[in-house]
Enzyme design. Sequence first.
Site, PDB file in Angstrom:
ATOM      1  N   GLU A 163       0.822  -1.215   0.000  1.00 55.35           N
ATOM      2  CA  GLU A 163       0.000   0.000   0.000  1.00 55.35           C
ATOM      3  C   GLU A 163       0.856   1.265   0.000  1.00 55.35           C
ATOM      4  O   GLU A 163       0.506   2.254  -0.650  1.00 55.35           O
ATOM      5  CB  GLU A 163      -0.955   0.008   1.196  1.00 55.35           C
ATOM      6  CG  GLU A 163      -1.866  -1.202   1.291  1.00 55.35           C
ATOM      7  CD  GLU A 163      -2.632  -1.494   0.001  1.00 55.35           C
ATOM      8  OE1 GLU A 163      -2.953  -0.544  -0.742  1.00 55.35           O
ATOM      9  OE2 GLU A 163      -2.891  -2.671  -0.266  1.00 55.35           O
ATOM     10  N   HIS A 183       2.086   1.945  -3.465  1.00 57.33           N
ATOM     11  CA  HIS A 183       1.057   2.521  -4.335  1.00 57.33           C
ATOM     12  C   HIS A 183       1.126   4.044  -4.365  1.00 57.33           C
ATOM     13  O   HIS A 183       0.623   4.658  -5.315  1.00 57.33           O
ATOM     14  CB  HIS A 183      -0.333   2.103  -3.851  1.00 57.33           C
ATOM     15  CG  HIS A 183      -0.853   0.864  -4.504  1.00 57.33           C
ATOM     16  ND1 HIS A 183      -0.894   0.681  -5.874  1.00 57.33           N
ATOM     17  CD2 HIS A 183      -1.397  -0.265  -3.964  1.00 57.33           C
ATOM     18  CE1 HIS A 183      -1.430  -0.485  -6.146  1.00 57.33           C
ATOM     19  NE2 HIS A 183      -1.740  -1.088  -5.021  1.00 57.33           N
ATOM     20  N   TYR A 239      -1.685  -8.941 -10.337  1.00 58.50           N
ATOM     21  CA  TYR A 239      -0.788  -8.725  -9.196  1.00 58.50           C
ATOM     22  C   TYR A 239       0.536  -9.468  -9.366  1.00 58.50           C
ATOM     23  O   TYR A 239       1.613  -8.858  -9.402  1.00 58.50           O
ATOM     24  CB  TYR A 239      -1.467  -9.190  -7.914  1.00 58.50           C
ATOM     25  CG  TYR A 239      -2.546  -8.271  -7.399  1.00 58.50           C
ATOM     26  CD1 TYR A 239      -2.369  -7.543  -6.224  1.00 58.50           C
ATOM     27  CD2 TYR A 239      -3.755  -8.139  -8.065  1.00 58.50           C
ATOM     28  CE1 TYR A 239      -3.363  -6.708  -5.735  1.00 58.50           C
ATOM     29  CE2 TYR A 239      -4.756  -7.301  -7.601  1.00 58.50           C
ATOM     30  CZ  TYR A 239      -4.554  -6.591  -6.425  1.00 58.50           C
ATOM     31  OH  TYR A 239      -5.523  -5.764  -5.954  1.00 58.50           O
TER      32      TYR A 239
END
Length: 535
Positions: A315, A318, A385
């Site tokens: 995260e 990102h 992914y």
Amino acid sequence: MFLGIKLLQLLLIFNTLLFNIFFNDGIRAGYVSSSQKNIDILQYYLKLDLNWGKKLITGETKILAHKLISDQKNIDLHFYGNMIVKKVSSDSAVLKFHHIKNILSIDVSEINRDTIEFTIQYYGTPKKSGFNGFVFGEINNIPLIYNLSEPNYTPSWFPCDDDPEDKALFDIEITNDTSFVSVSNGRLVNVENKGEKRTYHWKSNYPISTYLIAVYSSKYISFTQTYKSISGKELPLEFYVLPDHLEEAKKDFAEHKEMLEAFENLFGEYPFADDKYGVAEFLWNYGAMETQTITGIGYNLVSGKNFARDILAHELAHHWWGNAVGPKIWKDIWLNEGFASYSEALFLEYKFGDASLQSAMRGKFSEYFRGSLYNPVNLFSETVYDKGAWVLHMLRNEIGDSNFFGSLKKYYEVFKYTNASTEDFKSICESVSNQNLDKFFDDWVYNDKGIIRCNYSLSDDKTILIAQSNEEFNDFHFNLELKIIYSDGSTEFKTFRVENSKVKFNLNSVKRIKEVIPDPNGKLLAIFNEEGHQQ
């Protein structure tokens, strides 16, 4: 977004069903009406009054927009039809509007300016959508309100242009009972109490795509740290957790400074240094969501045992890949998820060394990836992914470490705070490496040609024969590292270029060869079988 293994498996099993879920509301086309591309949203100023008991939002969205066509008569926004629009007004007049199904069409024919501002007042209970949408939830008798809007479900709770390419500046005022702490993107500007209500005003200093907008409101306990960026800026790190998870969260979130250091050195300075970075617990317990500057993580993933390391690294990454550099269209989602997934492995390599990188990539290996990376049938599949991570790992092998990381840094600098396509990334890599990458991207990104499969054998103690054996496609081109083990116990590494389905390499050895191991460091999405054996 990080998805747990079980959910990824479900996504694969129910692929057809999920296609219908994720690709409705115009997501394939990228807009919900023909005029949606005729505006550029410059700023949203959102006011939300939350009523947890009634599961009700009372909202006001002020929009500053630029008309790309001067004589445009209507502005179309995406807004779910179950929400009730009370009034739309400009600074000088009440505006006519039509709210049919999921399109809010506003008559701006009387506004004779290209840059216009208008306010939409509305209320309603958001409809469950996507993975969650906007949720009035509860855990252990503690209310928790949150949203999870990727890819195109922000319109379930406020009117917007949900094209990921239409980034805008953003302010939000969240009002709730005084027992709630309300968190969103950017920096906290002000907290104001009025009777039994408390309003938190957050302001983002950077443009944001609507799917990355966050609302987290609960009886949070917070703790903070400070990270000094590579430019010397002090970045506040803010963590919001439920009371029973404070000590566990302090343990699980402790590596963020190391992750920031790793990614800044690998990619460039953290892109939102004038805002913050933070994490807040929410109740979607299949993973996490990279809402800009304030990641949401599932409550059940916070354990105090560091089980969420990969999720948190994913995260945070990102914020370079997906947030700062956004996808032009959802067909390019591998630029978000493949990059963030590979960043998990890069952090482990940075902290622990090459063996940890190899271990992480083995964990992402599969013989059965289905579909292409670009324009995937399923936005959130294992292909996007894990194959996405593997394609980057192989690109690194194709152009070399210096060119690979140089490409990442240039790609980030060129497209920071805007949006990029797969072709944009390819062009950067070609420019930095001075290599033509048409075949690499054709084989690995734009098409599904399976994985590399090879049979090999050692001939006359000096020559290795390699034959590609993938029945569907056997013309991959790649750099192949060989580990040569000699009878005297010594080893040597040599690299060859494979550009045909069958190749023969002279190992030029003066020693007796005991064994040859293809791709010993796991740089290829490949299976090598020694003739007469199984590797």
